[in-house]
Design a protein around this motif. Structure first.
Motif, PDB file in Angstrom:
ATOM      1  N   THR A  48     -37.151  38.407  83.055  1.00  0.00           N
ATOM      2  CA  THR A  48     -36.672  37.144  83.617  1.00  0.00           C
ATOM      3  C   THR A  48     -35.190  37.237  83.955  1.00  0.00           C
ATOM      4  O   THR A  48     -34.362  37.525  83.094  1.00  0.00           O
ATOM      5  N   GLU A  49     -34.849  36.986  85.210  1.00  0.00           N
ATOM      6  CA  GLU A  49     -33.462  37.109  85.664  1.00  0.00           C
ATOM      7  C   GLU A  49     -32.623  35.891  85.296  1.00  0.00           C
ATOM      8  O   GLU A  49     -31.422  36.008  85.092  1.00  0.00           O
ATOM      9  N   ASP A  50     -33.239  34.724  85.229  1.00  0.00           N
ATOM     10  CA  ASP A  50     -32.517  33.510  84.854  1.00  0.00           C
ATOM     11  C   ASP A  50     -32.191  33.571  83.364  1.00  0.00           C
ATOM     12  O   ASP A  50     -33.084  33.582  82.516  1.00  0.00           O
ATOM     13  N   LYS A 108     -33.639  30.707  81.054  1.00  0.00           N
ATOM     14  CA  LYS A 108     -35.092  30.799  80.870  1.00  0.00           C
ATOM     15  C   LYS A 108     -35.451  31.977  79.970  1.00  0.00           C
ATOM     16  O   LYS A 108     -36.349  31.879  79.130  1.00  0.00           O
TER      17      LYS A 108
END
Length: 241
Positions: free
Chosen positions: A77-79, A82
């Motif tokens: 997950t890049e965010d 999150k």
């Protein structure tokens, strides 16, 4: 009577062995259900992200809610926010799972990087308490500011403050770096903020010259005609990221 006791003892032995067999079988099933994600983690190190994302979909279908799968999803997950929530789900809901200490360490690193040192220190202390033999423990030895300088974080889930949208003016796009540099220097000489942003268009890298840093679009619109007249450019207003 003696014969009856022997029969009962024999039955108990059989039942005991059967019970152990069931426990062993059930444990084996549980272990088998927890996927080994080491191959996927190695592929991530090799930058094979597309391949791993496809494998993640399959793993989520086969083992929904599995802590190893949740950890793998967090890594992909890049965010940042999150991803942190996924790590939190691993070490809070599955504290004895294979990657619980790694998830806790990644959350610690996230908050430390944001400058939220109070929260980071809480997570560091949790690693020390819950995972004293964790290989990640030595990596938590970082300098923390004085307690008065720390940002106090409540127990509520962390929420990033919305970023204020800013604007700039795209003054030109050049294939030649020197042309872009000359225009940028002219803007700076006249007191404007200016920078060059590389952008690839159809395999060709262009040098985008931007000028101005505006807190709202109205200010940018007022400045645009002045710049166009003075520098003979055809500019356009774009979000400033």
């Amino acid at each position: 009577m003696i014969k009856q006791k022997k029969t009962n003892k024999k039955q108990l032995n059989i039942m005991g062995k059967y019970f152990l067999f069931l426990v062993f079988s059930f444990s084996t099933i549980l272990i088998a259900q927890t996927p080994n994600i080491v191959p996927q983690l190695k592929k991530i190190e090799a930058a094979k992200l597309v391949e791993v994302n496809e494998e993640l979909i399959e793993l989520k279908n086969k083992c929904p809610g599995d802590p190893n799968v949740i950890f793998l999803e967090a890594v992909l997950t890049e965010d940042g926010e999150k991803a942190e929530k996924l790590y939190e789900a691993v070490y809070n809901n599955f504290p004895k799972s294979q990657y619980a200490d790694a998830a806790l360490f990644r959350s610690f690193s996230y908050f430390y990087a944001l400058g939220l040192y109070k929260k980071a220190e809480e997570l560091k202390n949790r690693i020390i308490k819950d995972y004293p033999r964790s290989p990640y423990l030595k990596n938590t030895e970082r300098n923390f500011p004085h307690i008065d300088d720390m940002l106090i974080v409540s127990s509520e889930p962390y929420k990033e403050k919305p970023k204020t949208k800013r604007y700039t003016i795209q003054a030109g796009a050049f294939g030649n770096f020197q042309n872009a540099e000359n225009l940028k220097r002219q803007f700076i000489k006249d007191g404007f903020y200016s920078s060059i942003i590389p952008k690839v268009v159809n395999t060709t890298e262009l040098k985008i010259v931007i000028v101005g840093d505006f807190s709202n679009k109205t200010d940018a619109e007022k400045t645009l005609p002045t710049l166009e007249n003075k520098y003979s450019i055809k500019g356009r207003i774009i979000p400033f990221e």
